[in-house]
Structure formats: C-alpha cells, structure tokens
Scaffold this active site. Structure first.
Site: not given
Ligand code: NDP
Length: 478
Positions: A172, A225-226, A230, A247, A281, A379
């Site tokens: 996903k 992700g965030s 996470g 991560e 990140c 962040e």
């Molecule tokens: P998220 O953590 O929300 O998204 C990362 C992934 O998780 C996406 O595929 C998202 O899907 C999915 N996701 C969201 N909600 C759920 C859930 N409840 N259960 C399972 N999967 C889920 O990050 P964002 O894209 O919203 O970015 C927000 C902030 O996160 C950024 O501003 C940044 O600070 C941080 N970030 C950090 C990253 C890193 O590499 N450390 C990378 C990206 C973001 P969907 O896109 O459909 O919401």
C-alpha cells in the site's frame, strides 16, 4: 484521462472510487486517476497472497534470483522514463529522481544475491550423536505500507527482501504517489512474478492500511512514515501477534566544530537540510554550531541558500523542487510561524512564484533557537533547518542527543578525537563524519534508535532478520 487499477492475484482490478494524482510543480498537470481499494480488496489480496505462498515459498533461490535480478535490470533500463514520472509526481528534482530509480534497481539486484546467500548454520550438539541445524524459512505474507518521499526506493527496499526470502507481499503506497507504485508493480508483473505473490492496493491509509493491520491473513507489517501512524500500527500489530518493523521520523543533528573545513561543513549542511526539499527522514534539521564560528558559518550558509534554484522538478536547472502537497506546505509554514513566535529569526522560507502554479517554498534557516523550541523538537519535513549555538563539543553532543529521535547524526571536524567520541556517544542508528546526515548505502543496515525506529533493521544482509523465521532442527544420527 488515464486510469490505473489495483493489482490483485495477478489481475488489474478496477475500483468504485478513484483518486486524482496531480503534479506538485504544476497543479494544472494531472498525472492520472488511480484506483482506491476497499476493505473487500484487502480480503481479496490476502486470499490471493495466501494461496500463492505455498508454491512461492518453495521456489529455488535461483528462481527468485532470476526474477529479482530481472526487475532490477528493468528498473535501471527504464530509469529515465520512471525518473521523470517520479519527479513529476513527488516533486524531487529530476537528478534526485533518476538516482532514486537507479538505487531501486540496485536494491533489487542486491536482494537477488541475498536469495542465494541465505545460508544456515550447523552447530555441534552438547549431546552425543545429535546434530543441530539452524535454518531460515519465509514467514508468509507481509504488508508493506510506505510514505511518499521515496516512492520507488522505499517500496523496493521492503519488497525485494520479502520476495528474496520467499514471502508474498501486499503493498500500500502513500496516497500522493500511486503512479510510481503502479509502475513498480507493473515491472514486477512483466518480469513474471507469479499471480498473488505481489499485490498492489492503492487507497487510503485509514481504510486500506487499517484493514491490513487488522486482518489475521497478514503475518507482518513493514512501515515507514510518521511517528503517530507508526505508533498506532506498532501497538496493533503487537497485540495481534504480527511482526512489525517501523521506520519513523528524525530530528537529525549536524554538529559543526571550529576545526572543521567550513566549505565541507557548509556543503554537508546544505545538502542534508535542503536537497530532496528537506523531505527526508535523515535530513539535517538541527545544525549545532560552536559559538566562535557561529556567525561566520551562518553567513556562509545563508549565502549558499540564496544561490539555490527553487522551481519545477522537471527543470534540469532546479536544485530544490516543490513541497509534496498543500497540507505539507501548510505544515512547513506553520512551524516557521511557531519558531518566530518563540523568538527565532528566519532567513528565507517565503513562497516562490514560478512559471507554473505549484507548492514552491524557499529554503529556510531558523537561527537564534534553543533546544527546547518546538522547531527543534518536532519533525517538520520541509526545506527548513534550524541553528543552535553551543559553547563547545561537550554541549554540542548533549544538544545532539537532546531529542526523542535517533535516526542519523553528523559531525564536521578535523579532530579524530572528537569524531571518534561522537561516533561512540551519539544516540543514533547512523553516524556521519564530514558528510551529510542524509545519503546512505543500500548494502548496509538502515535504521535508528528511540522514537525513530522499532524492530529489526532494514537493508543489507540485516534485512533477513525481519523477513525470515528461524528453525532449529535436532537430528539423532546414532
Ligand atoms: P503517514 O505516517 O500518515 O503515512 C505513511 C503511510 O501510512 C501512508 O501510506 C499512509 O497512507 C499510511 N497510513 C496512514 N494512516 C494509516 C493507518 N491508520 N493505518 C495504516 N496505514 C496508515 O505520514 P504522512 O504521509 O501523512 O506524512 C505526515 C508526516 O509524517 C510528515 O509531515 C512527516 O513529518 C512524516 N513522514 C515521515 C517520513 C519518514 O520517512 N520518516 C516519510 C513521510 C512522512 P495514506 O497516504 O493513504 O495516508
């Protein structure tokens, strides 16, 4: 308008709803309409993956090597086309996007080799006549949930090891980057991945991602992700007995001492803080400078920042592309406003007007900050770095460690003594000396400490820890 479907059980499957994908460098440029999976699609993908697992898990290492190596070659061979699409969709510059696609190809080739290198151990038993073997087996079906900032490389470094060790995957991608995900999966399909071994579910995290975490048909989740998402995924996976690898964010320090080569240090800071629009990140978001060079170094950084060209990701002269979307742009500007309210001084950070309508933000350097300010705790994930002035190395190290995160940390110094001390005492998963906090190799482990990471490391030979399960066999040879 082109429409793109999900990939389930070896077939492209339409959905009732679609999401429009728009270029952040040019909001008039629509890339396509992408399927939005439902909870029912998650069930279908789980059924397909579970049905495929018995035969895929018993393929020979050579079969898995051949497939992954072919995928790596296809990614590299189609690098220009895919790099353009990545830059158009995510907003990183063309050069950065081309490098990312190439990296993804190299990752598939590395893990092709790992399929062959998956050796076990033989141990002498403590008992007469018994032999002991320790072997590794595939786990089952993995859910791969990825962010938008590396839309080809991060899925590659999760999917390639999962497949190399004989697992099936349900992937996903983040909502902002379905096109890169779709192309990656179509390359896997064309390379001959058997039906059900790889499934693509584009759609919303709070529907598709949630269902993937909930279903008992998925054995483990690898997430980037965030921190908040996470943490939610981690808790749920643990309570359901699933493997989980997280991560998450970083608030990575870059320490600059007064014996450093200031040109090298400035290059490392500009690269680490602003390239990839700061949306990494591992970005150097906290620049920690000793007081006797502070003003001189800030001046040097500001001078370099002024010469950075912000613009369309597809323009070959651009050095800093747009922010990924309106929500992220709003978040970046909100943090700059908070920093000013708390007494910081901001250079840059204004919107940039280009030929096309996009989310362009000038790089921002936030000075006069203290470690307790919010700009140094959260962040931000944009082309924004702050500077913290410290008295000496000891204070620099304390400030570097004064964060809930621990992904990457850097130091610029000519002193072997300080470099060695910093490597040992900074609380981070990755340490850089005289080079940017961002920019890593693919054949060695990637990951952090504290709130940055949870679970086994990704990448390199360490990846097998997450994607295999160990079996210990005792054989009575008597
Ligand atoms: P998220 O953590 O929300 O998204 C990362 C992934 O998780 C996406 O595929 C998202 O899907 C999915 N996701 C969201 N909600 C759920 C859930 N409840 N259960 C399972 N999967 C889920 O990050 P964002 O894209 O919203 O970015 C927000 C902030 O996160 C950024 O501003 C940044 O600070 C941080 N970030 C950090 C990253 C890193 O590499 N450390 C990378 C990206 C973001 P969907 O896109 O459909 O919401």
């Amino acid at each position: 308008m082109n429409s793109y479907e999900n990939y389930i059980g070896g077939a492209w499957v339409p959905s009732e709803e679609v999401s429009r994908n728009v270029n952040p460098s040019d909001l008039a440029d629509v890339i396509g309409d992408y399927a939005q999976a439902s909870e029912r699609d998650v069930d279908r993908a789980v059924d397909a993956a579970r049905a495929a697992f018995p035969s895929w898990s018993m393929t020979t290492p050579q079969q898995r090597f051949d497939l992954l190596d072919r995928v790596g070659s296809d990614l590299i061979g189609r690098g220009v086309e895919l790099g353009r699409l990545l830059a158009r969709e995510e907003g990183k510059t063309l050069n950065e996007a081309l490098a990312e696609v190439r990296r993804a190809g190299q990752i598939f080739k590395f893990f092709a080799g790992e399929a062959l290198r998956s050796n076990g151990e033989i141990a002498p038993s403590i008992r007469e006549g018994i032999s002991v073997e320790v072997t590794r087996e595939p786990v089952g079906v993995f859910g791969i949930i990825t962010p938008w900032n590396f839309p080809v490389a991060i899925p590659a470094w999760k999917m390639a090891p999962a497949l190399a060790f004989g697992n099936c995957v349900i992937f996903k991608p983040a909502e902002q980057v379905p096109a890169s995900a779709w192309e990656l999966v179509s390359i896997l399909a064309e390379a001959g991945v058997p039906d059900g071994v790889v499934n693509l579910l584009m759609g919303q995290g709070n529907i598709v991602g949630e269902a993937m975490v909930e279903t008992p048909g998925i054995d483990g989740i690898s997430f980037t992700g965030s921190v908040s998402t996470g943490a939610r995924i981690g808790t749920r996976c643990v309570s359901r007995g699933k493997r989980v690898q997280l991560e998450m964010g970083g608030k990575n320090p870059m320490v600059v001492l007064d014996d450093a080569d200031l040109d090298v240090a400035a290059d490392a800071c500009i690269n680490g803080a602003f390239f990839s629009t700061g949306q990494r990140c591992t970005a150097s978001s906290r620049i920690i400078v000793v007081e006797n060079i502070h003003d001189l170094f800030v001046e040097q950084l500001v001078r370099r920042m002024k010469s950075l060209r912000v613009g369309s990701a597809l323009n070959e002269l651009t050095q800093v592309g747009p922010v990924v979307d309106a929500r992220q742009l709003e978040q970046d500007e909100r943090y700059l406003a908070i920093a000013k309210d708390e007494g910081a001084v901001v250079y840059g950070g204004e919107r940039v007007h280009c030929e096309t309508d996009g989310f362009f933000l000038a790089p921002a350097l936030v000075t006069n900050t203290t470690s307790r300010m919010r700009i140094n705790r959260k962040e931000v994930f944009g082309p924004i770095a702050s500077v913290i002035k410290v008295k000496n190395y000891d204070e620099a190290l304390a400030v570097a460690n004064d964060t809930e995160f621990g992904l990457s940390a850097g130091i610029c110094t000519a002193s072997l003594k300080y470099a060695a001390h910093f490597k040992r005492h900074v609380k981070a998963g990755m340490v850089m000396v005289n080079t940017a906090t961002a920019g890593v190799d693919y054949h060695v482990p990637f990951g952090g400490r504290k709130a940055s990471s949870f679970g086994p490391r990704e990448q390199g030979s360490y990846a097998r820890e997450f994607y295999t399960t160990v079996k210990t066999a005792y054989v009575n040879c008597g």
